[in-house]
Design an enzyme around this catalytic site. Structure first.
Site, PDB file in Angstrom:
ATOM      1  CE  LYS A  67     -13.301  -4.305   2.037  1.00 27.88           C
ATOM      2  NZ  LYS A  67     -11.823  -4.738   2.006  1.00 27.88           N
ATOM      3  NE  ARG A 110      -9.245  -3.057  -1.223  1.00 28.46           N
ATOM      4  CZ  ARG A 110      -9.207  -2.052  -0.422  1.00 28.46           C
ATOM      5  NH1 ARG A 110      -7.996  -2.038   0.227  1.00 28.46           N
ATOM      6  NH2 ARG A 110     -10.008  -1.759   0.398  1.00 28.46           N
ATOM      7  CB  SER A 199      -2.761  -0.432  13.532  1.00 26.53           C
ATOM      8  OG  SER A 199      -1.706  -1.483  13.784  1.00 26.53           O
ATOM      9  CG  MET A 219       0.453   0.993   1.366  1.00 34.75           C
ATOM     10  SD  MET A 219      -0.511   1.849   0.080  1.00 34.75           S
ATOM     11  CE  MET A 219      -1.917   0.630  -0.072  1.00 34.75           C
ATOM     12  CG  ASP A 222      -7.494   1.971   7.349  1.00 38.81           C
ATOM     13  OD1 ASP A 222      -7.158   2.181   8.565  1.00 38.81           O
ATOM     14  OD2 ASP A 222      -7.586   0.749   6.877  1.00 38.81           O
ATOM     15  N   GLY A 292      -2.320   5.583  -0.073  1.00 44.26           N
ATOM     16  CA  GLY A 292      -3.379   4.455  -0.185  1.00 44.26           C
ATOM     17  C   GLY A 292      -4.213   4.307   0.653  1.00 44.26           C
TER      18      GLY A 292
END
Ligand code: NAD
Length: 321
Positions: A67, A110, A199, A219, A222, A292
């Site tokens: 990706k 997803r 965020s 989630m 990241d 996640g």
């Protein structure tokens, strides 16, 4: 070679298909049948953009690819989504380009499938109240998907920008769920399942606010430096993740790992629970936390299904290479 647009992905991939694809690939990762390659993410010094690649290979699902994409903060003014991504799939037998698949919608489904897989495997069966921390683009997908995992009777929500909450409330209304905007401490005291999808760069949810038996899916974190929950909560919970290497370096456990409160060996890949190699939740009072982080294999998994369904349904554009 197939071209599958974002619009076609919306038509062929529903939440159930995304859930199954993500659950399967997490299982394959834990068996060692699928692995992610190192992530590249760079500030390109132009348009304030962050750009990079997430890639991997799933031997069991036969998905090979990457990706490509990132974050363009100025896009909103152009009427475009800030996050932009495209998935490239290659034939694992020949290396030939097999498909170009729009990645914006697939990223959202997803990511929602990932927290939903964790809820399906780790949340108490009698969970009644869903707590949403965050009300941005992803939160609406998260809410729709989570609502299908348990017989929730109510949604409580908090957001840093309160003006974004009514849009999330509208989704809850569509799902037939009462929706209440609350303060964070109240959210922790009421919710059986909590999803954080912001965020933020600081703890939003504190250890002492969380009820015994809660399942929390973190989630939003990241990237290195991001944070959504109190490291004391991370240390108190039984920890699960999509990929341990990402969790400790750029996921929610990075802070508790850095302070030494948690060790790498304390974190279980959710795939081990899916495969029946780890019991998952072992008591009604246990706090379970799923980190996640978002792995490239999730994107490849849903894109492979999208390409297959689009081809079967005559919705893919076919281009001779
Ligand atoms: P968005 O811009 O639509 O929403 C951002 C959300 O964060 C909003 O709820 C906003 O109010 C909140 N927020 C902004 N600044 C904050 C602060 N200082 N403190 C607390 N909350 C704050 O973004 P989105 O597309 O909904 O993405 C949300 C987060 O999820 C991002 O951090 C994104 O990187 C992450 N994400 C993770 C994955 C994954 O696989 N784990 C996938 C996609 C996005």
């Amino acid at each position: 070679m197939l071209i599958v647009s974002d619009e076609v992905c919306k038509a062929v991939i529903d939440r159930k298909a995304a859930f199954t694809a993500v659950e399967n690939v997490f299982g394959a990762m834990a068996r060692g049948d699928a692995y992610n390659f190192p992530v590249i993410r760079e500030a390109i010094g132009y348009a304030d953009a962050l750009y990079g690649f997430k890639s991997g290979f799933d031997k069991a699902g036969k998905s090979l690819g990457l990706k490509s994409g990132g974050y363009w903060p100025g896009n909103v003014e152009k009427g475009l989504t800030n996050h932009q991504s495209t998935i490239f799939l290659f034939d694992p037998d020949t290396g030939q380009l097999a498909a170009l698949v729009g990645g914006n919608y697939l990223t959202a489904v997803r990511t929602a499938a990932s927290s939903s897989v964790s809820i399906a495997h780790l949340a108490r069966k009698n969970s009644k109240v869903l707590g949403m921390v965050g009300a941005g683009h992803q939160a609406q997908f998260q809410l729709r998907s989570a609502a299908e995992q348990r017989d929730f009777e109510k949604v409580v929500a908090w957001n840093f920008h309160p003006d974004m909450l009514p849009a999330l409330g509208k989704v809850a209304e569509e799902l037939g769920l009462p929706f209440e905007a609350v303060e964070r401490e109240q959210l922790g005291g009421e919710a059986d399942v909590i999803i954080t999808i912001t965020s933020a760069h600081d703890s939003l949810m504190m250890r002492d606010w969380i009820k015994p038996g809660t399942h929390i899916a973190c989630m939003g974190t990241d990237t290195k430096g991001k944070q959504e929950v109190d490291p004391a909560l991370v240390a108190a919970a039984t920890l699960f993740t999509d990929e341990v290497a990402q969790s400790i370096s750029l996921g929610e456990t990075q802070h508790a790992i850095a302070s030494g409160a948690v060790k790498e060996g304390d974190i279980t890949p959710i795939g081990a629970v899916i495969n029946g190699d780890h019991p998952g939740r072992t008591s009604e009072d246990e706090i379970t936390l799923f980190d996640g982080t978002g792995v490239g294999l999730q994107d490849l998994a849903v894109a492979s299904v999208a390409a297959k369904l689009a081809q079967e349904q005559g919705k893919a554009q076919v281009v001779e290479l």
